[in-house]
Structure formats: C-alpha cells, structure tokens
Design an enzyme around this catalytic site. Structure first.
Site, PDB file in Angstrom:
ATOM      1  N   GLY B 251       0.810  -1.215   0.000  1.00  0.00           N
ATOM      2  CA  GLY B 251       0.000   0.000   0.000  1.00  0.00           C
ATOM      3  C   GLY B 251       0.848   1.273   0.000  1.00  0.00           C
ATOM      4  O   GLY B 251       2.066   1.228   0.209  1.00  0.00           O
ATOM      5  N   HIS B 252       0.189   2.402  -0.186  1.00  0.00           N
ATOM      6  CA  HIS B 252       0.925   3.668  -0.275  1.00  0.00           C
ATOM      7  C   HIS B 252       1.621   4.033   1.037  1.00  0.00           C
ATOM      8  O   HIS B 252       1.112   3.764   2.099  1.00  0.00           O
ATOM      9  CB  HIS B 252       0.038   4.817  -0.762  1.00  0.00           C
ATOM     10  CG  HIS B 252      -1.226   5.054   0.001  1.00  0.00           C
ATOM     11  ND1 HIS B 252      -2.200   5.899  -0.441  1.00  0.00           N
ATOM     12  CD2 HIS B 252      -1.691   4.537   1.154  1.00  0.00           C
ATOM     13  CE1 HIS B 252      -3.193   5.912   0.412  1.00  0.00           C
ATOM     14  NE2 HIS B 252      -2.913   5.102   1.392  1.00  0.00           N
ATOM     15  N   ASN B 253       2.796   4.617   0.885  1.00  0.00           N
ATOM     16  CA  ASN B 253       3.591   5.124   2.013  1.00  0.00           C
ATOM     17  C   ASN B 253       4.248   4.034   2.850  1.00  0.00           C
ATOM     18  O   ASN B 253       4.859   4.329   3.881  1.00  0.00           O
ATOM     19  CB  ASN B 253       2.760   6.011   2.945  1.00  0.00           C
ATOM     20  CG  ASN B 253       1.961   7.058   2.208  1.00  0.00           C
ATOM     21  OD1 ASN B 253       2.452   7.636   1.229  1.00  0.00           O
ATOM     22  ND2 ASN B 253       0.750   7.299   2.631  1.00  0.00           N
TER      23      ASN B 253
END
Lengths: 343, 343, 343
Positions: B251-253
């Site tokens: 997922g993002h980050n």
C-alpha cells in the site's frame, strides 16, 4: 517536500483565500493573498505549501510545521497556538484533498489515437479521447468521449465505456458495459470467463458457458491486477462508486450496491450480493451465494460463511459478530496462559 | 536430469576443482580435472553433474546419487561413504547456487532497441541496454546501462532505472525511481495510484491526489503480478535487497528496511513501516500505520494488528507472539476433545 | 433474459428434442419440434429458452418460470406441476451446460497471423492457429494447430503449446511445455523464476538459478492474473484437467495430480505435491514440501501446515480435520459467552 516535478508538473498556484474556498473553510490569520504552490505532510510542508491535521496524535508535528496553513477541524483549532495560520473546515481531509487536486489536477486526455493502436473499423471512439500506443479495440466497441486508454490496453468486442473513463496500462476488458468515469488501474481484468464447470460421469470438467456480462456503474474503480469475472447467466454488477483495491477477486454473478469499498486482496465467491456501502478489510473473503446487508463492515482477513445483516460488523474466520470474535479471542488467550503466571 | 537445453543453453563446463573454488569449498576425493556440465537434484543428477545435500533427511538419496560430486557441509560429511566425491563448504546451498550460476549464467542484455518499441525522444537509454518488442518508454524516462526491458513493458514518464535492471514482460512502472540491479517479474506493477479517498457530505468518494513516488533501492525484486502503490504525500520505499514474491500488495507510504522477504500474496496496508530483515510468510498481512521491528518474523496467514518488536516472532490472526498462538491453539484443541475420548 | 448479442452471437437454434438428446435426458411434455434459441435462469428465461433446476430451494422460481423447458433430475420432477415441460436427466447441470454450449459454441480460431505480431523465424505455428495483434513469439517456440493466442500474449523462447490451446490477452509463458487444450486466462503468468535464494555471509540474497520448467498437462486452465513459477531443479507440474481460478499462486516444484480444483487466491508454497482430484477453497494455502492425498478437500482460508491424507477434509488456520476445527470453534464460542446469558 514538494511533489517531484518529474511526475507531478506544477499547476497554477492558489492564494490562501482561494484554497480556503476550495476547502469549504475559513481562513484564520495569515495573508489571504499569499500564493501556495503545493501540499505536504505536516513535518515536510514548506512555506508555500498547505498541510492538514485531523488527528490530535499529530499535534506536535503541527506545532513545528513550516506549512503556510493547516487545514483543520474546528474542534482541534484551539490546540494550535495563536499565530498559526489555519483553514478551518468540518471536513479537513476532504478539503485538503480538494486543494491538492486544484494544484495537481488529474491529467486530462490528450485527444488523439496513437499510430500503433489497432482499432477495428466498426469500433466507435468518442470525441476528445486519448488512445495510447499498442491499444487494441475490437469490433463494435464503443469508447465514450474524453476517455484515456493507456498503453497496451485491450478493449474487447462490443465493450462499452461511458464518458471520461480511464483505463490503465495492460488492462483488459471483455463482455463489459461501463458507465461514466470508470477507472481501471494497470493490469485490471474485467469480463473474462468465470470459474464454472460441471463434472462428467467420467470425471472430466466441462466448462459451463459463461453467458453474462460485467456491468460497471458510474465511477467504479478497479485496482491494479484485480479481476472481475463476467456472469454465468445473469450479470456481474459493481454499483456506482464502488472501489476495488489491487488484487481483488470478484466471482461471477456477484452484485454490489453503491459505494462499496473492498480493500486489497479481498475475494468474493460467485453469486454473493453486497448491499450499499459495504466495507471489507484487506484479505477478507466471502463464500458464494450470500447476502451482505447495506453498510455491513467485514474486518480484514475475515471469512464470511453466512449472510450478514444491515450495518452488522463481523470478523474472524469463520466470521462472527465482531464483539463475539473479540471476546472469543480474549477468552482463548486467558485459557492458554501458563498456570501460575499472573494475568 | 540436466536442465532442458531448449530453455537453459549449456554454458562452459567447469572442472571439479573450479566448482569447488566457486563454492568456497574443498574437494574431497575425485578427479579435480573432471569436467562437469550441469547441476541436478540428488536422485536425478548424472555423472557430469553436481548436486547438494544440506538436510540429513535426504541422506538416502545422497547414498544412491550418481552425481559427480555433492556439495555438503562439514558436519554431514561423515555420513557419506568413504569413496563419495564431495565439495565441503560451510554454506552448501550458497555454494551449490554459485556453481549452478556459473554453468547457467543469467542471460545478459543483447544490446539494441527492437524496431517496434515506442520511445519518447526525450527518454534516455543507457549503453548496452536491450529494449524488447512493443516496449513503451515515455517522456523523460531514464534507463540505466545494461538493462533488459522485456516485451510489452511500459516505463512511464520520468521513471528512472539504474544500471542492470531487468523488467519482465508486461510489467508497468510509473512514478518510480529504481536503483541498480532492480528486478520486476512479469506483470509487476509499481507506482500506480494508491487507495485513498475522502467522503463528501453527499456520500461520494473523492480520490485523494497521490503525490508521492515509489523508491526501489538497489537489488529490490518484485514478483509476478505484484503491486507497489506510490505514496500519497511521502514515498513508498522498498529497502535495498528486499524481495517480494508473486501477487504481493504494498500500500501507499509503506517503507521497508533492507533485505526484507515477503512471500507470495502478502499484503501491507498503507503507511506501515518494516525494519531491516523482516520476514513475512505467505498470505500474511498487516494493518496500516504499524511499526514492525528489525528481523521480526511473521508467520504465514498471520494478521498483524499492532506493532511488532525487534526480532519478535508472531503468528495467528490476530497475530500474537508465536508461542502464545501455539499454546492457544493447543489449548483449544484440548478443550474441544469430545468427552470420554482419551487424549 | 437472452445473452447479450453484442457479446454472444446467436448460434443455430435447437429443437427441444435435440436439446433433450444433448442433455442426455428425456423430454417430458411439450412440443419436441419447438425451437429454442437460448438459455437463462429460471426467473428470466423466455419462452424460447431452456432453464434448469437442481436445488429444491429454487422450486418457487421454477413454478413461475416462462422457460420452454426445465432441465431437471428425476427426483425433483414430481415437484413440478403436471403440464410443465421438462428435460429429465440424472445430471441436470451438465446437461444444461451442453445445451448452452450448443447454442453458444466456443468461438473457434480464425486462422491467421495479425500483421503486427512479432514472430521469430525459428518459431513454428500450427495450422489453423489465430495469432492476435502484438503477440510476441520467441525463438524455437512451437504453437500447435488450432490455437488462439490473444492480443499482447508473449510466448517465450522454446515454449511448446499443444493443439487447441487458448491463451488470453496479456498472458505470458516462458519455460513452459503445455499439452492439448490448455487455457490461460488474461494476465496469467507461467514459467517465471521461482522465489529462491541463498544468503551470503554478508547477508545479501543470491538468487538460486531456477533451472526447471512448467509442465501443463492436457486441458489445464490457469485463471486471470494467476502465477505458476517454474521449478528450481525439477519441474512444476499441473496434472491433466487441473483448474486454477484467478490470482492463484503456484510455487516452484509444486506438482498436482489430475483434476485438481484451486479456487481464487489459493497459494501453494514450493515443492508441495497434490494428489488427484484435490479441491482447495478460496484463499487457502499450504506450506512447502507437503504431501496432500488424492481427493483431499481443503476449506476456504485454511492454512495447511502438515501432510493431508487421502480423502481427508481439513479446515482452519492451522488446518485440522474439519470436524475438529468445527468443534473447536463451537467450544470457543460457548466459552466466550458472557456469564448469565442463556446459551
């Protein structure tokens, strides 16, 4: 940290006053005419950037932030020191997003058809659409106006895309009717044959003809490498605004209501129906032929084996009402404590 | 069984002495000048092939093996009969791999750009790189020297690849900065939009602009059809040497340290951070915004809901310290025994 | 509801008598010469369509159905009212499928090679095969007669496909030998490098050469975006007729017997062997190096950590015999009941 200009070309700047308006908020303090050029997290935003705060846990970072302004909810405002410039709005996350979007607009379609694209003469391409390199558009497909079809995407025979759809690189669609503003991320697959077969007396599998379609209502999004099988006799339907994260699996004849959210690696077995606004955590799944009520919430990794009521919250595998699952695991942990050790 | 020459062209042969040197080991017995041409498992290796043994469970196969030599650890050597030719090294698996690699080298780039590739004039291609058929390289992308870009791969605008990267067929990269020796297997996706949106007062979802990048440090590998979303405001970072198996979701980050290993179908929710050397078993997952310490081990199918300490071993869903999970399941099994049946 | 003619061109009609013969059944009542043009579910089938019933739960829909005839098992026939036209067969689902297939045949290959395909001069293409746009076929590959290779598929060097294979859009094969009638759905990947590496004394990972192949026996099907890694030293083998649903992961050196069924998102770790006719529910997985007996059944989301016997039924994570798992969860639920609440 400004967004990397190699990937996010700077748009027009906004004044703080304009930013506040976009956010549906009010500017507290600061110079309404100050020009901001970007957004950033509290600890990294620079003096020409806007940040946001919607969780008091991050107050310390807010106090130290160099941001030109912080988008914040009224109830947190009192926590900021007097001089701190803020944009006050009841929905800071949404407001911040709108400022970010104004500064970094979604790239619009660059109208035209790449010379390498292979487009059947019977296909219709709407005005202003962008068709990328090596795209294949088969017979009788209809692409609405203003669509962006990424490199290598394959739009199968008879597929319909409404206005303003965005189809990512390497995505494939067949037997699919999509509304307006539908997004497929790279490698997403819709409309392929569902997993259905009968067993012959000799023990061989015979594929059951899969004669339904995939209906993607307006603003549906399908994540990267996610799969949506077409229906076997009825259709597979994703309700308006429903969002699938990456690597989600949707079996044949599944129907969802509007605004469902399925986090990465969720799997729905065939013919299960979700109501409106159902949320499923990552890696959860359901058996087939179930009814999941409106606004039900299904925890990550749950395995749903039976119907779920409206607004019910379930978890565990097999999934029970969340409260029961939590109690069961607490009980189990207590029972498993080695004798003689304090609680 | 020699490797199928249709797929693995024979390289140059090695003498047993050369093989022992490559393996960092010593040859015991045998003819140092004997030429070996391949490797194979104990039960299938022929008289011109080398095999290995690192588990005493397979001793019977070693006794029967026709292999020219067996790469083996000192502590197992005594188990082999007197006359058996062996290459003795403390790391037989590594040593065996190096012999195999010398006999079957990674195919190197065949410099050149396939005439069907579509390459933006502003893109830069490093010396000696191989660009396959139907590859798309967009504006301002930079491909380092000696890269192999497989058929149909799409390298998005501004993407940077360091020296000696290998990009598999149908992989797509956007918003990605990759170091040296990065490998994407077929269908891998990096840099697409993360799963983030705000809810409007009318209940619609509005995508939050995803303004970060994906950073793949040196020697990162991303499995087939795996997905690495770009950051929303900060970057998604995979630390040097980290390996993702097939169908993994990042997922993002998310940030990982160096040398993490994520087995197939693992999912990491947004903004979770892994330390160095973290290992996650297949189909395990974590919630978002967690901190997982260096060298933590997460068992297959676990669901991690809270932070994990340095070198901790956790399992279960929800994940607890592995010892507790094992005890809990043992307790449960005991409690569930039908009355009157002996233990 | 007839099948959407945009996607399912009408084939020739059948008489009811012909339909009954195809279904291996007998026509009860009705006009044997009546022409039927399609199939449909009970509640949607029209007067020129055939439907089926194999579950008494759907009897009410059968009573109301407009279908020209209902394919039904003898034991349910008595539940239909006197005048209802029926096709009576012991295998209504299979029989119905055969009628549907006759009305909507699998599209056959349209022989020819699309001018955009890139085919190595050493590759051999069987008579009557259809090679789609942007297909890449590498050196020495052999495509059997009557194959359909979808748009953008990549057939790697030396790959062999038997007669009548269907390869979906964007699928990639390398190091793969496939029998007759093998189907890869869009985005499926076979033959890529398995997940294997040794650790150097400095802590770096070195890829172990993956020198095996993928063997897909006759009539194997691989779902959309599923992945089958090639063997490391031996081969990865899927037995005849085995079907993988979407997003399934098969590690290196896995072997399955004939007719295994792996539902979506299943993962098999390396070197595990399945007997014949093994069934695995969605999102289940196994550890590596296990032996799973013929006809074993593994429930959805199970995590198999040890060998499973012939015809055993297991469930849970870790997986136990299904009866034990069910009892354990029932016990846990009882123990977790809040005191003072009735059972």
């Amino acid at each position: 940290m400004a967004a990397d200009p190699r990937f996010f070309p700077a748009g027009s700047a906004l004044t703080l006053a304009e930013a506040a308006t976009l956010a549906g908020g009010e500017l507290r303090g600061g110079d309404a005419a100050l020009r901001i050029t970007g957004v950033g997290p509290l600890q990294a935003a620079g003096a020409a950037e806007v940040s946001f705060l919607d969780n008091r846990r991050y107050l310390p970072q807010a106090l130290d932030s160099q941001a030109a302004a912080i988008v914040i909810a009224p109830e947190l405002l009192a926590r900021l020191p007097e001089g701190r410039v803020a944009i006050v709005t009841k929905q800071p996350y949404l407001g911040f997003g709108r400022i970010a979007r104004a500064l970094h607009p979604v790239p619009s379609a660059r109208p035209g058809i790449h010379p390498t694209a292979v487009i059947d003469p019977t296909a219709r391409i709407g005005a202003g659409s962008e068709i990328g390199p090596f795209v294949v558009i088969e017979a009788d497909a209809e692409i609405g106006p203003g669509c962006i079809i990424g490199p290598h995407a394959v739009i199968g025979a008879g597929v319909v895309l409404g206005e303003g759809c965005r189809i990512g690189a390497h995505a494939s669609l067949s037997h699919t009717i999509a509304g307006r503003g539908v997004v497929l991320h790279p490698g997403a697959r819709t409309g392929q044959e569902g997993f259905g077969f009968a067993v012959t007396p000799e023990g061989r599998f015979e594929t059951m003809p899969q004669l339904g379609r995939v209906i993607l209502e307006d603003a549906v999004e399908v994540g990267a490498n996610a799969c949506v099988d077409r229906g076997s006799q009825t259709d597979t339907v994703l309700g308006a605004g429903t969002r699938l994260d990456n690597l989600v699996q949707i079996g044949h004849n599944v129907r969802t209501g509007k605004g469902c959210v399925l986090v990465a690696q969720v799997g729905l077995a065939g013919s299960t129906h979700l109501g409106h606004g159902v949320q499923m955590g990552g890696q959860s799944g359901t058996a087939g032929h179930l009814e999941i009520g409106d606004r039900a919430q299904i925890a990550a990794q749950s395995g749903v084996m039976s119907d779920v009521g409206v607004s019910e919250v379930v978890g565990g595998s097999p999934a029970w009402p969340m409260r029961e699952t939590l109690r069961a695991f607490a009980t189990l942990r207590r029972l498993a404590k080695p004798a003689g050790r304090p609680g």
